[in-house]
Design a protein around this motif. Structure first.
Motif, PDB file in Angstrom:
ATOM      1  N   CYS A  73       8.657  28.310  78.497  1.00  9.60           N
ATOM      2  CA  CYS A  73       7.290  28.418  78.992  1.00  9.60           C
ATOM      3  C   CYS A  73       6.823  29.875  78.970  1.00  9.60           C
ATOM      4  O   CYS A  73       5.707  30.174  78.528  1.00  9.60           O
ATOM      5  CB  CYS A  73       7.207  27.846  80.403  1.00  9.60           C
ATOM      6  N   ALA A  74       7.675  30.798  79.443  1.00  9.00           N
ATOM      7  CA  ALA A  74       7.316  32.217  79.448  1.00  9.00           C
ATOM      8  C   ALA A  74       7.095  32.727  78.028  1.00  9.00           C
ATOM      9  O   ALA A  74       6.217  33.571  77.781  1.00  9.00           O
ATOM     10  CB  ALA A  74       8.406  33.017  80.140  1.00  9.00           C
ATOM     11  N   THR A  75       7.865  32.214  77.095  1.00 11.92           N
ATOM     12  CA  THR A  75       7.694  32.604  75.693  1.00 11.92           C
ATOM     13  C   THR A  75       6.311  32.200  75.190  1.00 11.92           C
ATOM     14  O   THR A  75       5.642  32.958  74.465  1.00 11.92           O
ATOM     15  CB  THR A  75       8.789  31.954  74.821  1.00 11.92           C
ATOM     16  N   GLU A  76       5.864  30.974  75.583  1.00 12.19           N
ATOM     17  CA  GLU A  76       4.543  30.517  75.170  1.00 12.19           C
ATOM     18  C   GLU A  76       3.440  31.359  75.808  1.00 12.19           C
ATOM     19  O   GLU A  76       2.405  31.616  75.193  1.00 12.19           O
ATOM     20  CB  GLU A  76       4.349  29.041  75.544  1.00 12.19           C
ATOM     21  N   VAL A  77       3.672  31.797  77.043  1.00 14.41           N
ATOM     22  CA  VAL A  77       2.664  32.621  77.724  1.00 14.41           C
ATOM     23  C   VAL A  77       2.538  33.984  77.048  1.00 14.41           C
ATOM     24  O   VAL A  77       1.441  34.508  76.868  1.00 14.41           O
ATOM     25  CB  VAL A  77       3.002  32.769  79.223  1.00 14.41           C
ATOM     26  N   GLY A  78       3.680  34.582  76.679  1.00 14.40           N
ATOM     27  CA  GLY A  78       3.621  35.862  75.993  1.00 14.40           C
ATOM     28  C   GLY A  78       4.732  36.805  76.390  1.00 14.40           C
ATOM     29  O   GLY A  78       5.502  36.543  77.324  1.00 14.40           O
ATOM     30  N   VAL A  79       4.824  37.935  75.677  1.00 20.29           N
ATOM     31  CA  VAL A  79       5.925  38.869  75.879  1.00 20.29           C
ATOM     32  C   VAL A  79       5.914  39.458  77.281  1.00 20.29           C
ATOM     33  O   VAL A  79       6.980  39.718  77.870  1.00 20.29           O
ATOM     34  CB  VAL A  79       5.877  39.981  74.802  1.00 20.29           C
ATOM     35  N   TYR A  80       4.709  39.632  77.860  1.00 21.33           N
ATOM     36  CA  TYR A  80       4.650  40.220  79.199  1.00 21.33           C
ATOM     37  C   TYR A  80       5.266  39.283  80.240  1.00 21.33           C
ATOM     38  O   TYR A  80       5.831  39.717  81.240  1.00 21.33           O
ATOM     39  CB  TYR A  80       3.214  40.558  79.573  1.00 21.33           C
ATOM     40  N   ALA A  81       5.166  37.958  80.013  1.00 21.36           N
ATOM     41  CA  ALA A  81       5.760  36.991  80.931  1.00 21.36           C
ATOM     42  C   ALA A  81       7.281  37.047  80.861  1.00 21.36           C
ATOM     43  O   ALA A  81       7.970  36.991  81.890  1.00 21.36           O
ATOM     44  CB  ALA A  81       5.272  35.584  80.606  1.00 21.36           C
ATOM     45  N   LEU A  82       7.804  37.184  79.632  1.00 23.75           N
ATOM     46  CA  LEU A  82       9.256  37.317  79.487  1.00 23.75           C
ATOM     47  C   LEU A  82       9.751  38.594  80.163  1.00 23.75           C
ATOM     48  O   LEU A  82      10.769  38.596  80.868  1.00 23.75           O
ATOM     49  CB  LEU A  82       9.636  37.335  78.005  1.00 23.75           C
ATOM     50  N   ASP A  83       9.024  39.672  79.946  1.00 29.94           N
ATOM     51  CA  ASP A  83       9.418  40.945  80.555  1.00 29.94           C
ATOM     52  C   ASP A  83       9.361  40.844  82.074  1.00 29.94           C
ATOM     53  O   ASP A  83      10.231  41.366  82.780  1.00 29.94           O
ATOM     54  CB  ASP A  83       8.500  42.057  80.061  1.00 29.94           C
TER      55      ASP A  83
ATOM     56  N   ASN B 183      16.627  35.614  67.554  1.00 31.77           N
ATOM     57  CA  ASN B 183      15.684  35.767  66.438  1.00 31.77           C
ATOM     58  C   ASN B 183      14.511  34.795  66.553  1.00 31.77           C
ATOM     59  O   ASN B 183      13.382  35.120  66.189  1.00 31.77           O
ATOM     60  CB  ASN B 183      16.394  35.553  65.102  1.00 31.77           C
ATOM     61  N   SER B 184      14.786  33.581  67.060  1.00 31.81           N
ATOM     62  CA  SER B 184      13.717  32.583  67.160  1.00 31.81           C
ATOM     63  C   SER B 184      12.613  33.064  68.100  1.00 31.81           C
ATOM     64  O   SER B 184      11.426  32.824  67.846  1.00 31.81           O
ATOM     65  CB  SER B 184      14.285  31.251  67.655  1.00 31.81           C
ATOM     66  N   THR B 185      12.994  33.753  69.185  1.00 32.82           N
ATOM     67  CA  THR B 185      11.988  34.261  70.118  1.00 32.82           C
ATOM     68  C   THR B 185      11.153  35.354  69.470  1.00 32.82           C
ATOM     69  O   THR B 185       9.923  35.400  69.619  1.00 32.82           O
ATOM     70  CB  THR B 185      12.672  34.793  71.388  1.00 32.82           C
ATOM     71  N   ILE B 186      11.815  36.242  68.740  1.00 31.59           N
ATOM     72  CA  ILE B 186      11.102  37.344  68.068  1.00 31.59           C
ATOM     73  C   ILE B 186      10.106  36.795  67.060  1.00 31.59           C
ATOM     74  O   ILE B 186       8.958  37.235  66.982  1.00 31.59           O
ATOM     75  CB  ILE B 186      12.121  38.283  67.390  1.00 31.59           C
ATOM     76  N   VAL B 187      10.540  35.776  66.303  1.00 29.96           N
ATOM     77  CA  VAL B 187       9.654  35.178  65.303  1.00 29.96           C
ATOM     78  C   VAL B 187       8.497  34.450  65.986  1.00 29.96           C
ATOM     79  O   VAL B 187       7.339  34.537  65.554  1.00 29.96           O
ATOM     80  CB  VAL B 187      10.452  34.208  64.401  1.00 29.96           C
ATOM     81  N   ARG B 188       8.796  33.723  67.079  1.00 24.46           N
ATOM     82  CA  ARG B 188       7.755  32.952  67.781  1.00 24.46           C
ATOM     83  C   ARG B 188       6.670  33.857  68.337  1.00 24.46           C
ATOM     84  O   ARG B 188       5.481  33.509  68.337  1.00 24.46           O
ATOM     85  CB  ARG B 188       8.409  32.163  68.928  1.00 24.46           C
ATOM     86  N   LEU B 189       7.065  35.052  68.828  1.00 19.27           N
ATOM     87  CA  LEU B 189       6.112  35.968  69.457  1.00 19.27           C
ATOM     88  C   LEU B 189       5.479  36.944  68.471  1.00 19.27           C
ATOM     89  O   LEU B 189       4.598  37.712  68.859  1.00 19.27           O
ATOM     90  CB  LEU B 189       6.809  36.743  70.583  1.00 19.27           C
ATOM     91  N   HIS B 190       5.966  36.971  67.212  1.00 20.74           N
ATOM     92  CA  HIS B 190       5.445  37.893  66.197  1.00 20.74           C
ATOM     93  C   HIS B 190       5.493  39.349  66.692  1.00 20.74           C
ATOM     94  O   HIS B 190       4.499  40.082  66.665  1.00 20.74           O
ATOM     95  CB  HIS B 190       3.998  37.528  65.815  1.00 20.74           C
TER      96      HIS B 190
END
Length: 1135
Positions: A844-854, A880-887
């Motif tokens: 879910c945090a990944t879908e919200v964005g990098v700031y949510a993960l951080d 790698n999948s997270t990096i690709v998903r977030l561009h």
């Protein structure tokens, strides 16, 4: 029914003392066709001439008077009059015949052929088929007796069968039936149906005779003798013994037969004392009910019992006295059910379906005793029977396990301050208690009589505006009575076939409820400040209307809906057309069956609208949660059932106005409303009802819909009332009121309904940031179950990320917030779904964005355990999948990786045992972080880490190209290890062998350093010998990773460090040998000899090993000489 071949005995004795035999001589003894004398039954006459006065009078007499009374009243009855009375005495309606020959009424069975496969198997349908196919023959009516034969056609499995059928009747009721088919059932067989319908539909084809006694009166002595002799001749094998017996008794002057005036006649109709009711085989009713109960709910027995209850209601609606008779038989079998005593003895409860059958039983008795036209002696008899059943120990209680919390039916608790009196003082209430109490009710109140009998009953000059006024401000009549009791009257009127009267009373009750609702609203508004200042309220309705044993709201709703849809039209006519399908009507059609009653409706209002408003009022009533599992489940079940009925109604503008009106009242109604500002702590929650209101109001008034739903979200029973502490985090009621919480048996269902309501609001609020924020706050405040909040978070995530649209970032943030709340709630508690929850949150945090993960990594310690943070969160973030998903670009990747490494090091510091390896893995690409993680491992190695964890990290170090660090960690692990002599299969053995191999590969110094640790930690001889051999095979350092100089010579066993290892190995073999010999059994002798052989190989590695081994064997022979067989085996192998 059990149909017997032999004829029933005659009901009365017949004689004609006023008739002389001479005046009858020569009169014709033959019969005439039933439809003779110029008239026919029903509409059989083809002419349009008016009905004769004779037929009108004969029909009325045939309906009401037993024929004996007619004979006693008149000295001589002309034969044509007798014929017309006998003719009209047979039933003219097929409805009763249908009722007594099938579970369903004829009107419900008129589906087209093929729609229901079992329909053609119903006795009534089969009887019609037999009649229409010409299978009825030899039909003869003699007085009040009808006979004939019905031919059952041959089938592939059965031959043709001819059944002789006989039917007795009286006052338009079939009083007994017999059939040669031998069928045993509660209801008439198809052959009885066929013969009965033949007489109803084709009366002109039935030859009619007067009662046989009348024919005999017309004969002289010679004719009588001839008649008797011919009868005996024709049936001599059957009647000759009986005929001779009767002759002997008649010739004996003192015989009993000669003491009685007259003789019996089975065709002469009923006597004055006979009860006039349709034939019901009581024995078969009892047997069938007993059979259904013995099946315990299997094989559809519960459905069959419900069909029997429906049959009772059908009989009551037809005003058939057999309804009460049949219910008495059913009740007796229920009370005799052996499971009742068994359940009571074992302390177990009856099944839910069985419990519902008892409820229906009690409700039916309530209807019966409230029959507005029953005789006092009849009611007294029922009361005696009910009290008898009520006094039995095993008689089920009204609410399952509890029966003392509801008020008396005729003396309900007043609403207000006295609503919380001591409930424990009341006696237990059984399923019959309400019916017993209802026996005290009467219908003689003049106001009540006017309401139910007069469509024009108004008083426009009435100005009494008190709480219990008889009329409202419009002059319309009101009926003030305990609401469930008043509604029980409505149900009784409907059940006994008085739909008009039931409708009138229902409308008066609903108008009374609406007036009370308005009065309550005004009362609350006047005292609102005081109540809100106190912040508490008492329950105003100790008895809830929804879930009540008498189902008052359901009764009002059904009465009004059936009238609105025209379902009561079947009650208005005397005949039914069984050949045509029942006409259907739309949900909004008004049949105007009772147009004058509509004067008590608002302008433009329909019965359907009134029904809907009644249901809304009942569902919104604030009521206390009853005690007992069954009672609570019934509240939920009835609420859902009523809402399901409402959902069948299509909303129009009129109904939307009603919804708005009731919604406003619910919000402003104070303690009388389940959605008022203040509610009693243990009131029944409104989640299910509010979800329905929300769905209905949303397209028309979204603001009002959200107000209703948000108000309903609360669940006070789970709220803490503690004055201090962190009130932002709700507490569970267990810690506050532990003695009250366990009685909420349906709490899990209630919480799931609360969750459904919240999910519905989230779905509707998509795209509206303000509403989403409001709904989120409500969820966080009111929902206390982590699993339900997690479900809501998942629902919000799915809605926000639908494939056919762009992600809704606001809804995604709501989903994330809910997920974070779940993490906090379950952090310190056990939850089997915890890992799933953590993985989902990262997604879910990944879908919200990098700031949510951080953000979740920065505050990990409030959300995750160290293990979860490193093994799931940080690992997923750096994949790698997270990096690709977030561009992510390089800078963003580095920032995210830095946060992950910081998290990993913090977790390793807090829980090195479980997080150190993950931290090392995550920090591989950053030298400083990696060194920090390694130092954390070294610091924890001497205190908190086990040898298994250290060996795992050491192997990882070797794999990553750090052999010296791996060696260091291996030596630290060896310090914590301890292998005894018999642990030759311990899982750490592989780690020890690996550590020694690593040391050997590094060089002599490293091997020399680790061997003392091995000798100290390992006492297992086979392990030590394995290490010793491996060390002697190659030169230390030959396979070292670093270019270190080696001498190329094998290490000597006579010098350190191998000498120390050899001595330790020999010593371990000696100690192990003695330990094994202490408790050795003969079956292990051969294994022991092999063990000594391996020991000899190790001994011989020493310079003087042969001598040492010989001395060792000699010692064994001396010490264990008692083990003769074993020592003999030792001598054979080793000398």
């Amino acid at each position: 029914m059990a149909e017997r071949v032999q004829q029933p005995p005659a009901k009365r004795l017949c004689c004609r003392p006023g008739y002389s035999t001479t005046c009858r001589q020569g009169q014709r003894a033959g019969g005439t066709v039933c439809g003779g004398s110029g008239s026919g039954q029903g509409g059989s006459s083809k002419t349009q001439s008016p009905e004769s006065l004779l037929d009108i009078a004969a029909r009325k007499v045939a309906e009401k008077w037993p024929f004996q009374r007619v004979e006693e009243r008149f000295e001589r009855i002309p034969e044509p009059v007798q014929r017309r009375i006998v003719y009209w005495s047979f039933p003219r309606s097929e409805r009763e015949i249908c009722m007594y020959s099938s579970f369903n009424t004829g009107g419900e069975e008129n589906a087209s052929n093929g729609e229901n496969v079992d329909e053609t198997r119903l006795p009534f349908r089969r009887g019609i088929a037999l009649l229409e196919s010409g299978c009825v023959d030899n039909v003869l009516q003699v007085g009040f007796h009808l006979s004939g034969t019905v031919t059952e056609p041959a089938t592939p499995s059965e031959p043709e069968m001819v059944c002789s059928v006989a039917i007795s009747f009286d006052r338009c009721k079939i009083t007994s039936v017999t059939c040669g088919c031998g069928n045993k059932d509660i209801f008439y067989c198809a052959h009885v149906v066929a013969l009965s319908l033949y007489r109803v539909r084709r009366p002109e084809q039935v030859k009619l005779h007067l009662p046989i006694s009348e024919t005999l009166f017309q004969m002289n002595r010679d004719q009588l003798q001839k008649f008797v002799q011919y009868l005996i001749t024709v049936h001599h094998t059957e009647v000759l013994p009986t005929a001779q017996k009767l002759a002997d008794e008649i010739l004996s002057q003192n015989s009993e037969i000669n003491q009685v005036h007259g003789a019996p006649d089975p065709t002469a109709g009923a006597s004055v004392d006979d009860e006039n009711c349709w034939h019901l085989d009581e024995e078969q009713v009892q047997e069938q009910v007993k059979l259904f109960l013995s099946q315990g709910g299997y094989h559809g027995s519960g459905k069959q019992l419900n069909l029997l209850f429906s049959k009772v209601r059908e009989m009551l609606k037809m005003r058939d006295s057999n309804g009460a008779r049949m219910l008495t038989l059913i009740t007796e079998q229920f009370m005799a059910d052996p499971r009742l005593a068994l359940w009571r003895q074992q302390g177990t409860t009856m099944t839910d379906k069985y419990r519902q059958l008892w409820d229906e039983l009690g409700a039916l008795w309530m209807c019966i005793v409230l029959n507005p036209h029953c005789k006092p002696e009849q009611k007294a008899a029922w009361l005696r029977q009910l009290k008898k059943w009520n006094s039995v120990d095993v008689c089920p209680l009204e609410d399952g396990n509890h029966g003392n919390e509801l008020p008396n039916l005729t003396n309900a608790l007043p609403q207000g301050a006295h609503g919380n009196q001591d409930l424990g003082a009341r006696p237990h209430r059984t399923v019959f208690t309400r019916a017993i109490e209802a026996c005290d009710l009467h219908w003689q109140d003049s106001h009540l009589q006017h309401i139910i009998n007069d469509d024009l009953y108004t008083n426009y000059c009435y100005h009494d505006n008190t709480e219990n006024s008889l009329f409202d401000s419009r002059g319309w009549p009101l009926w003030h009575e305990h609401v469930p009791t008043a509604c029980a009257r409505v149900d009784a009127l409907r059940s006994h076939g008085y739909p008009r009267e039931a409708l009138r009373l229902a409308i008066a009750i609903v108008n009374t409820l609406r007036r009370q609702q308005q009065k309550q609203l005004e009362l609350f508004r006047n005292h609102k400040k005081d109540l809100l200042h106190k912040g508490v309220t008492s329950i105003t309705n100790p008895e809830g209307w929804v879930g009540h044993p008498l189902d008052p709201i359901g009764t009002l709703f059904s009465t009004l809906m059936e009238t609105g849809r025209g379902d009561e039209d079947l009650l208005q006519g005397g005949f039914l057309d069984f050949s045509a399908s029942k006409m259907s009507s739309s949900k909004h059609s008004e049949m105007h069956l009772f147009p004058s009653t509509r004067r008590f409706l608002e302008e433009g209002e329909s019965y359907l609208a009134l029904a809907v408003e009644t249901a809304l009022m009942g569902l919104g009533q604030q009521r206390i949660m009853p005690d007992g599992l069954y009672a609570q489940e019934k509240v939920c079940r009835n609420e859902e059932h009523l809402i399901a009925k409402l959902q069948e109604v299509d909303l129009d503008d009129t109904l939307v106005k009603i919804f708005r009106k009731q919604a406003v009242f619910l919000l402003e109604g104070g303690p009388y409303s389940g959605l008022g500002e203040l509610i009693y702590r243990e009131s029944v929650p409104m989640h299910t009802y509010a979800k329905y209101l929300f769905t209905c109001l949303l397209p028309h008034d979204a603001e009002l819909a959200y107000k209703i739903a948000l108000r309903a979200m609360r669940l006070p029973v789970l709220e803490s009332t503690a004055p201090s502490g962190d009130m932002s985090r709700p507490h569970h009621i267990v810690s506050v009121v532990p003695n009250r919480y366990p009685r909420w048996f349906t709490l899990s269902h209630i919480e799931s309904q609360q969750c459904e309501l919240a999910s519905t609001m989230l779905t509707a609020a998509k795209g509206d940031a303000r509403k989403l924020e409001t709904v989120l706050e409500s969820i966080q405040k009111n929902i206390h179950s982590s699993s339900h909040i997690f479900k809501l978070a998942q629902d919000a995530f799915k809605i926000a990320t639908l494939m056919d649209s762009l992600p809704d970032i606001t809804l995604l943030k709501v989903s994330l917030e809910l997920g974070l709340q779940v993490m906090r709630m379950t952090l310190s508690t056990l939850n089997w779904r915890r890992r799933e929850m953590v993985r989902w949150l990262v997604t879910c945090a990944t879908e919200v964005g990098v700031y949510a993960l951080d953000s979740i990594m920065q505050s990990w310690f409030t959300l995750f355990t160290p293990t979860e943070a490193t093994s799931i969160v940080a690992t997923t973030v750096m994949s790698n999948s997270t990096i690709v998903r977030l561009h992510l670009d390089c800078h963003q990747q580095e920032n995210l990786a830095s946060s992950a490494r910081t998290l990993a090091l913090q977790c390793a510091m807090k829980d090195p045992q479980n997080c150190a390896l993950s931290a090392l893995t995550l920090c591989e690409k950053d030298h400083i972080a990696f060194e920090t993680a390694y130092q954390i491992v070294l610091d924890a190695a001497t205190t908190g880490m086990s040898y298994t964890q250290l060996f795992t990290i050491a192997r990882y170090m070797e794999h990553r190209g750090y052999p010296m660090r791996a060696y260091k960690l291996a030596t630290l692990a060896m310090v914590h290890l301890n292998l005894s002599y018999n642990q030759d299969t311990h899982p750490a053995i592989n780690d020890v062998l690996w550590a020694c191999a690593l040391s050997h590969s590094l060089g002599k110094n490293e091997l020399a350093a680790i061997i003392p640790l091995v000798v100290k930690s390992v006492k297992c001889a086979t392990v030590l010998s394995d290490i010793l051999r491996r060390c002697t095979l190659t030169t230390p350092g030959m396979v070292a990773l670093h270019s270190r100089r080696n001498s190329g010579k094998l290490m000597s066993l006579d010098k350190a460090p191998l000498r120390q290892l050899l001595d330790a190995t020999i010593g371990a073999y000696i100690n192990t040998t003695h330990s094994r010999l202490t408790h050795i059994s003969p079956r292990h002798y051969s294994e022991f000899i092999e063990f000594l052989s391996k020991a000899r190989e190790t001994f011989l590695m020493a310079h003087d090993g042969h001598i040492q081994f010989t001395q060792f064997i000699d010692n064994l022979k001396q010490i264990y000489k008692g083990k003769k067989k074993l020592m003999m085996l030792v001598r054979e192998r080793f000398g």
